[in-house]
Design an enzyme around this catalytic site. Structure first.
Site, PDB file in Angstrom:
ATOM      1  CD  GLN A   1      -4.160  -3.929   6.725  1.00  0.00           C
ATOM      2  OE1 GLN A   1      -3.844  -3.147   6.042  1.00  0.00           O
ATOM      3  NE2 GLN A   1      -3.972  -5.001   6.404  1.00  0.00           N
TER       4      GLN A   1
ATOM      5  CG  ASP B   1      -9.431   0.757   5.480  1.00  0.00           C
ATOM      6  OD1 ASP B   1      -9.223   0.467   4.642  1.00  0.00           O
ATOM      7  OD2 ASP B   1      -8.527   0.610   6.891  1.00  0.00           O
TER       8      ASP B   1
ATOM      9  CE  LYS C   1      -3.498  -2.154   2.339  1.00  0.00           C
ATOM     10  NZ  LYS C   1      -4.519  -2.133   3.671  1.00  0.00           N
TER      11      LYS C   1
HETATM   12  N1  GUN Z   1      -7.043  -6.127   6.466  1.00  0.00           N
HETATM   13  C1  GUN Z   1      -7.818  -7.050   5.505  1.00  0.00           C
HETATM   14  N2  GUN Z   1      -8.612  -6.078   4.258  1.00  0.00           N
HETATM   15  C2  GUN Z   1      -8.303  -4.932   4.875  1.00  0.00           C
HETATM   16  C3  GUN Z   1      -8.041  -3.557   4.282  1.00  0.00           C
HETATM   17  O1  GUN Z   1      -9.948  -3.539   3.833  1.00  0.00           O
HETATM   18  N3  GUN Z   1      -8.504  -2.721   5.310  1.00  0.00           N
HETATM   19  C4  GUN Z   1      -7.789  -2.379   6.823  1.00  0.00           C
HETATM   20  N4  GUN Z   1      -7.241  -1.823   7.388  1.00  0.00           N
HETATM   21  N5  GUN Z   1      -7.505  -3.893   7.022  1.00  0.00           N
HETATM   22  C5  GUN Z   1      -7.602  -4.994   6.044  1.00  0.00           C
END
Ligand code: GUN
Length: 297
Positions: free
Chosen positions: A100, A123, A56
């Protein structure tokens, strides 16, 4: 002759979306003399999360954004994590905050997510944004749609121009994928079913789908017999399994690709499908966050 499904190339669609976002980032920098900035918070050292977070960050930098990585020890207290989130909420430079998931079990994830300022919640997990996504309509301009379902939706849109009245079967009821995916497809006037681990006749139910989105995290669970001929299949699964031939592990989806490709009309591959789209959507959301914050000044 055996049918061979069209491959929906998530990697390509994602690179187009990133290129579009990169142009918008440039324009943003010229207009506001600042750089859209994403803050990424990772607690602990889960290897999969580490890979996601570093990808990311790398992609965000590639399209001209600034990224702040905040790596915290797995033993960090809930209180300390809340402090970090509050610091990022108050930091004028930060436009998007991503914590995350999953978080360690001693931390209440909902408490942390709901501490993020909704206008920085790229998110789309904050309860306010979940509510806006659920209400839909004009509120979709004020919310952030979770990145994985948004990526799935954009790939479907790329392949099916009018989804009205199609039956979409979503396998999995998570807050990150299944539930928001259902909202998005309802907004497109699909008929939506969510099936999950407790569903009776899951195979039969799935076979009714003109669209099938598999988001369960079980390697190769969805077999050819589960799929109606001609259906469009989106595979959200990213599962690492041992490859006995090489002794290494490899990535496979929730869908038994080779079998399902014989009956589906289109299918997303793993890797190269949903994964790159999720990241491209995160970057889009971050740019949108920066624009909204400027407008609200
Ligand atoms: N863990 C798995 N997918 C995601 C996501 O799209 N965002 C976040 N913050 N954590 C995740």
């Amino acid at each position: 002759m055996t049918n061979v499904a069209k491959v929906i190339n998530g990697k390509l669609i994602a690179s187009e979306l990133r290129a579009e976002t990169a142009v918008k980032v440039e324009n943003f920098k010229k207009e506001f003399s600042k750089v859209p900035t994403l803050a990424v918070v990772l607690v602990g050292e889960d290897p999969a999360s580490q890979v996601y977070v570093s990808t990311k960050s790398k992609m965000a930098k590639e399209i001209g954004m600034d990224v702040e990585d905040h790596y915290l020890d797995v033993t960090v207290s809930e209180e300390k994590l809340l402090e970090v989130v509050n610091m990022l909420n108050n930091d004028q430079k930060v436009n998007g905050i991503l914590v995350q998931l999953p978080l360690p079990s001693h931390i209440d994830s909902r408490l942390i997510i709901d501490a993020i300022d909704p206008i920085k919640d790229v998110d789309g997990f904050h309860a306010i944004n979940v509510g806006r996504n659920s209400i839909g309509g004009d509120l979709l301009d004020k919310t952030f749609t979770p990145c994985t379902p948004l990526g799935c939706y954009l790939m479907l849109k790329n392949h099916i121009s009018d989804m009205k009245g199609l039956h979409a079967v979503i396998i999995g009821r998570s807050n990150i994928v299944g539930k928001p995916m259902a909202q998005l497809l309802l907004e497109e006037s699909c008929t939506v079913s969510i099936v999950h681990s407790k569903t009776k006749n899951i195979e039969e139910m799935t076979r009714q789908g003109d669209i099938v989105v598999a988001a369960v995290g079980r390697p190769l669970m969805v077999k050819k017999e589960w799929i109606k001929p001609g259906a469009v299949v989106i595979d959200v699964g990213i599962n690492r399994v041992d490859n006995p031939n090489t002794g290494k592990n490899k990535l496979v989806g929730d869908v038994d690709y080779d079998g399902v490709a014989e009956v589906a009309s289109a299918i997303t591959p793993v890797p190269g499908g949903v994964g790159p789209m999720t990241i491209a959507c995160l970057l889009k959301n971050t740019l949108d966050a920066a624009l909204r914050q400027e407008k609200s000044k």
